[in-house]
Design a protein around this motif. Structure first.
Motif, short mmCIF file in Angstrom:
data_model
loop_
_atom_site.label_atom_id
_atom_site.label_comp_id
_atom_site.label_asym_id
_atom_site.label_seq_id
_atom_site.Cartn_x
_atom_site.Cartn_y
_atom_site.Cartn_z
N ASP A 31 0.85 -1.19 0.00
CA ASP A 31 0.00 0.00 0.00
C ASP A 31 0.89 1.24 0.00
O ASP A 31 1.89 1.28 0.72
CB ASP A 31 -0.91 -0.03 1.23
N ASP A 33 0.12 4.10 1.18
CA ASP A 33 -0.14 4.86 2.39
C ASP A 33 -0.39 3.87 3.53
O ASP A 33 -1.52 3.72 4.01
CB ASP A 33 -1.35 5.78 2.18
N PRO A 34 0.67 3.16 3.97
CA PRO A 34 0.47 2.05 4.91
C PRO A 34 -0.11 2.49 6.25
O PRO A 34 0.23 3.55 6.77
CB PRO A 34 1.87 1.47 5.08
N LYS A 35 -0.98 1.65 6.78
CA LYS A 35 -1.61 1.88 8.08
C LYS A 35 -1.03 0.98 9.16
O LYS A 35 -1.50 0.99 10.29
CB LYS A 35 -3.12 1.64 7.97
N ALA A 36 -0.03 0.19 8.82
CA ALA A 36 0.65 -0.70 9.76
C ALA A 36 2.05 -0.94 9.24
O ALA A 36 2.37 -0.56 8.09
CB ALA A 36 -0.11 -2.02 9.90
N HIS A 39 1.63 -3.55 5.30
CA HIS A 39 0.31 -3.26 4.72
C HIS A 39 0.39 -3.61 3.24
O HIS A 39 0.96 -2.85 2.45
CB HIS A 39 -0.06 -1.81 4.92
N HIS A 102 -6.84 -6.08 2.53
CA HIS A 102 -5.70 -5.47 3.20
C HIS A 102 -5.10 -6.52 4.13
O HIS A 102 -5.80 -7.05 5.00
CB HIS A 102 -6.14 -4.28 4.06
N LEU A 104 -2.63 -6.69 7.05
CA LEU A 104 -2.03 -5.74 7.99
C LEU A 104 -1.38 -6.49 9.14
O LEU A 104 -1.96 -7.44 9.68
CB LEU A 104 -3.11 -4.82 8.56
#
Length: 116
Positions: A31, A33-36, A39, A102, A104
């Motif tokens: 991703d 714009d990683p959220k972890a 990602h 996703h 994560l």
């Protein structure tokens, strides 16, 4: 292929992505714009708008889940755990209307939903 779809264009090689895993029917990439800490997005190469549309094709659904599992294993997430998440529709936060899972993990992820 839907020429207006970002993920279809990634599958076609028109837009670059950092691919971490690929099968004849699926593609997994990081991703932007990683959220972890980890990602990765996992998509079917064929266009399905969301998980509801994907569910009409059991083979494609199974391929996507198998790829997500392989990604989690390859990223070293199976020991401590990981989250596999689908956002379906605008209320759920789906931004690209090409079904994607996703994957994560790599750190504690906290609650599944933000407090209201």
């Amino acid at each position: 292929m839907d020429h207006d779809c970002l993920f279809c264009r990634i599958v076609a090689g028109e837009i670059p992505a950092t691919v971490v895993y690929e099968t004849p029917t699926t593609l997994a990439f990081r991703d932007i714009d990683p959220k972890a800490a980890v990602h990765v997005l996992v998509i079917p190469k064929e266009h399905y708008a969301d998980v509801v549309a994907l569910s009409a094709d059991p083979a494609a659904s199974a391929d996507l889940l198998a790829t997500a599992s392989s990604v989690a294993e390859g990223e070293g997430l199976t020991g401590d755990g990981f989250r596999l998440m689908f956002n379906t529709g605008r209320f759920a936060g789906q931004e690209v209307f090409h079904v994607h899972a996703h994957v994560l993990g790599g750190e504690p992820l906290g609650p599944m939903l933000a407090l209201r």
